[in-house]
Design a protein around this motif. Structure first.
Motif: not given
Length: 130
Positions: A87-107
């Motif tokens: 989701f963070k990388q955009g490989d899975r297409n979901n705008a809401i999850m992309h936005g949430i995952a983009s703010g998360l670190s690996k840990s």
């Protein structure tokens, strides 16, 4: 915004003023400490501490109340980490999850995965009893 310190006539701070200055100067450090909790400890307890934004769609215990959203409780740890990364990388297409995952670190992703994989999925437990 600068902090205005009221001083006594002799130029000294009163005890209450000094305590206020100390409290406000420590406030940013406390916030940073809380936000780095999950980053320092990718465990189920730290994942639970940061799972609040997930609960809106996936339920407070990882069991979604709307069938439109997947249950996270009892999911495989590695699957959850990979899904968040995709989701963070955009490989899975979901705008809401992309936005949430983009703010998360690996840990933080690992902590969330540890939490949700440790929560028992009630529907799986029910189907196993039958």
């Amino acid at each position: 915004m600068p902090l205005t310190v009221l001083r006594n006539d002799d130029g000294s701070m009163g005890v209450r003023t000094a305590l206020r200055v100390l409290a406000w100067s420590a406030f940013p450090a406390v916030l940073l400490g809380l936000s780095s909790l999950a980053a320092a400890d990718p465990s189920a307890s730290s994942g639970q501490a940061i799972s609040g934004q997930c609960a809106a769609c996936h339920g407070s215990n990882g069991m979604a109340v709307n069938s439109q959203y997947p249950n996270l409780a009892g999911q495989n740890y590695q699957y959850l980490v990979q899904a968040l990364e995709h989701f963070k990388q955009g490989d899975r297409n979901n705008a809401i999850m992309h936005g949430i995952a983009s703010g998360l670190s690996k840990s933080q992703m690992q902590a969330l995965a540890a939490y949700y994989s440790s929560v028992q999925n009630a529907s799986c437990a029910t189907s196993k009893k039958k």
